[in-house]
Enzyme design. Structure first.
Site, PDB file in Angstrom:
ATOM      1  N   ASN A 168       0.807  -1.227   0.000  1.00  0.00           N
ATOM      2  CA  ASN A 168       0.000   0.000   0.000  1.00  0.00           C
ATOM      3  C   ASN A 168       0.840   1.277   0.000  1.00  0.00           C
ATOM      4  O   ASN A 168       0.419   2.301  -0.533  1.00  0.00           O
ATOM      5  CB  ASN A 168      -0.978   0.000   1.174  1.00  0.00           C
ATOM      6  CG  ASN A 168      -0.294  -0.164   2.515  1.00  0.00           C
ATOM      7  OD1 ASN A 168       0.593  -1.002   2.688  1.00  0.00           O
ATOM      8  ND2 ASN A 168      -0.692   0.641   3.483  1.00  0.00           N
ATOM      9  N   HIS A 193      -4.318  -9.872  11.084  1.00  0.00           N
ATOM     10  CA  HIS A 193      -4.503 -11.317  10.924  1.00  0.00           C
ATOM     11  C   HIS A 193      -3.181 -12.002  10.584  1.00  0.00           C
ATOM     12  O   HIS A 193      -2.794 -12.986  11.244  1.00  0.00           O
ATOM     13  CB  HIS A 193      -5.534 -11.595   9.824  1.00  0.00           C
ATOM     14  CG  HIS A 193      -5.604 -13.033   9.415  1.00  0.00           C
ATOM     15  ND1 HIS A 193      -6.128 -14.016  10.224  1.00  0.00           N
ATOM     16  CD2 HIS A 193      -5.186 -13.669   8.273  1.00  0.00           C
ATOM     17  CE1 HIS A 193      -6.049 -15.190   9.611  1.00  0.00           C
ATOM     18  NE2 HIS A 193      -5.480 -15.002   8.428  1.00  0.00           N
ATOM     19  N   GLY A 236      -0.220 -10.660  10.897  1.00  0.00           N
ATOM     20  CA  GLY A 236       0.741 -10.327  11.938  1.00  0.00           C
ATOM     21  C   GLY A 236       0.711 -11.314  13.096  1.00  0.00           C
ATOM     22  O   GLY A 236       1.760 -11.636  13.675  1.00  0.00           O
ATOM     23  N   GLU A 285       3.989  -4.059  12.796  1.00  0.00           N
ATOM     24  CA  GLU A 285       3.196  -2.843  12.574  1.00  0.00           C
ATOM     25  C   GLU A 285       1.981  -3.266  11.773  1.00  0.00           C
ATOM     26  O   GLU A 285       2.073  -3.578  10.586  1.00  0.00           O
ATOM     27  CB  GLU A 285       4.036  -1.787  11.847  1.00  0.00           C
ATOM     28  CG  GLU A 285       3.451  -0.396  11.923  1.00  0.00           C
ATOM     29  CD  GLU A 285       2.461  -0.143  10.810  1.00  0.00           C
ATOM     30  OE1 GLU A 285       1.237  -0.235  11.088  1.00  0.00           O
ATOM     31  OE2 GLU A 285       2.891   0.122   9.696  1.00  0.00           O
ATOM     32  N   CYS A 321      -2.380   2.254   6.884  1.00  0.00           N
ATOM     33  CA  CYS A 321      -2.634   1.767   8.245  1.00  0.00           C
ATOM     34  C   CYS A 321      -3.064   2.882   9.182  1.00  0.00           C
ATOM     35  O   CYS A 321      -3.767   2.641  10.170  1.00  0.00           O
ATOM     36  CB  CYS A 321      -1.403   1.058   8.789  1.00  0.00           C
ATOM     37  SG  CYS A 321       0.105   2.077   8.732  1.00  0.00           S
TER      38      CYS A 321
END
Length: 480
Positions: A149, A231, A233, A250, A284
């Site tokens: 992203n 998920h 992570g 993160e 994020c």
């Protein structure tokens, strides 16, 4: 079309199996990248190359590491146009990739400046004649797993400070931005870091679990950093724990922006729109919850609705906002929006969708019974929550499993600062947007947004090993 090789031990190569996969333009489905698909053996080879390169890189003086990192920053900026052309991989605007290059170059420069800041200390000892020290030393191979992203920023964040600390790196790129991540490796190789100092591999989506597990399990990998969904992570964290390896995570967010009753509404609206819809809300830190004092909520909502209506998503160059990463994301997000509407939410703006292009959505009167109250949309959706008084707004802000970024708008900065210290988030901006990043700042979250911090001095603790070393001067008494 971009041809994307693996980068292992300084050599651009095909996958050992000869396998490839393709990345398609989200707008029209055209193939934009043909990518070498790493095998388990390629993952082993990448770690092996980094392991062999570690002694020489760690042995360089800090000034030489600084020179090479600064060279990499210059080369990265020189490739700006090539990076911007690669925005077709994700459907983002070219300007977003241009900003990525700028911040990533600053990350390299900041890391270069940190090469001389990796310090130890002398510790007074009770043992006569004992000179005790705490030394920080590089750990070895660092595994970085970067998302799509903000592909240049987040990949460089996974690389720059580990290198500054004297480590070597294996970057596992995203299958959604493989050409972008491969070009980062090419730039760092050209900068003269040395063969094997940075290795970059990509893999098919279906091979990702096995590749990641193989990389984490490799004994030469000593540290891990991951940026991505909560998920995934959790899976990374469990694998790292199984092998007793420290990891920075993160993860997801559902950032609140609090608008107090004395806020400058024009500034709050501008920050809300930017934070919620920039890069289609696929950040994020994106503002997902607009938590507004009910005494000014109607005025704020009307102003923001007008602003949102002016923001249009479409083909890059023709609209200020770009595409979602794929059509499946649009379907997932629209299901969240429809759930809220079915349960009484009010649509103030947006909501149209065509393939991967979704117009920005603003919803009012969202309640805790609606999925959008708690679930991260990771899309161009913001919901308005109303409360009366600072304590009510603070309660709404903290009523979330996530805790990455947040913001508070108030003309009384002392009042806002008191609240900022009570918001459960790793980052809080007063009279600024939730979407904000700078190279030297400590970047990390709490709760389900992960743990550990990236950024400058904050990274030194994560990417070095603290060692206790003593020097005995003269004889020492022993009890036996």
């Amino acid at each position: 079309m971009f041809q994307v090789p693996l980068l292992i031990d300084g050599i651009a190569r095909s996958a050992s199996s000869g396998a490839v996969f393709e990345r398609h333009n989200p707008f029209n489905g055209d193939t934009v990248s043909r990518v070498a698909a790493a095998s388990l053996e390629d993952a082993d080879a990448a770690v092996g190359a980094a392991h062999r390169a570690f002694p020489a890189w760690a042995g360089l003086g800090p000034a030489e590491r600084r020179v090479r990192l600064l060279t990499a920053a210059q080369l990265l900026e020189a490739r700006r146009d090539r990076f911007m052309a690669m925005a077709v991989e994700t459907g983002a605007t070219a300007d977003w990739y241009g900003f990525n290059v700028k911040l990533a170059a600053n990350m390299l420069r900041d890391a270069a400046g940190m090469t001389t800041q990796i310090k130890g200390e002398v510790i007074p000892s009770d043992v006569p004649g004992s000179f005790a020290m705490a030394l920080r030393q590089p750990v070895g191979v660092v595994l970085g797993i970067a998302p799509w992203n903000a592909p240049i920023i987040l990949a460089m964040r996974a690389i720059a400070m580990p290198l500054a600390c004297g480590n070597t790196v294996v970057l596992k790129g995203s299958e959604n931005s493989p050409a972008t991540h491969a070009l980062i490796g090419e730039v760092l190789q050209e900068a003269g870091l040395g063969d094997g100092v940075v290795n970059v591999i990509n893999n098919t989506p279906e091979d990702a679990p096995a590749i990641v597990e193989r990389l984490i399990a490799n004994p030469a990998v000593r540290r891990i950093n991951f940026t991505g969904s909560t998920h995934v992570g959790r899976i990374i964290g469990q694998l790292a724990a199984r092998h007793l390896k420290p990891v920075i995570l993160e993860l997801g967010g559902k950032a609140p922006l609090l608008v107090l009753d004395d806020a400058d509404l024009d500034q709050a609206v501008a920050a809300s729109a930017f934070g919620a819809y920039f890069n289609q809300g696929q950040i994020c830190m994106s503002t997902e919850r607009l938590i507004v004092d009910e005494r000014i909520a109607d005025d704020y909502a009307a102003r923001l609705a007008r602003k949102v209506a002016s923001l249009k998503a479409g083909f890059p160059g023709e609209a200020v906002l770009g595409s979602l990463i794929d059509t499946r994301s649009g379907e997932r997000i629209m299901a969240l929006v429809q759930d809220a509407l079915d349960k009484g939410a009010v649509l103030l703006a947006g909501g149209e969708i065509n393939g991967s292009v979704m117009q920005p959505v603003l919803l009012d009167h969202v309640t805790s019974e609606m999925r959008l109250y708690r679930e991260e949309s990771f899309g161009p959706v913001a919901v308005l929550l109303r409360g009366r008084g600072d304590e009510a707004l603070l309660h709404l802000a903290n009523d979330s499993e996530f805790g990455l970024s947040s913001a508070i708008f108030s003309r009384d900065v002392s009042r806002a600062l008191v609240l900022a210290q009570r918001v459960e988030s790793g980052i809080c901006h007063i009279n600024g947007p939730t979407v904000h990043d700078e190279a030297p700042m400590p970047f990390g979250g709490v709760k389900s947004s992960g743990y550990g911090s990236f950024g400058s001095s904050a990274s030194i603790d994560h990417f070095t090993q603290l060692r206790w070393v003593t020097l005995q001067n003269g004889p020492r008494h022993y009890p036996i």
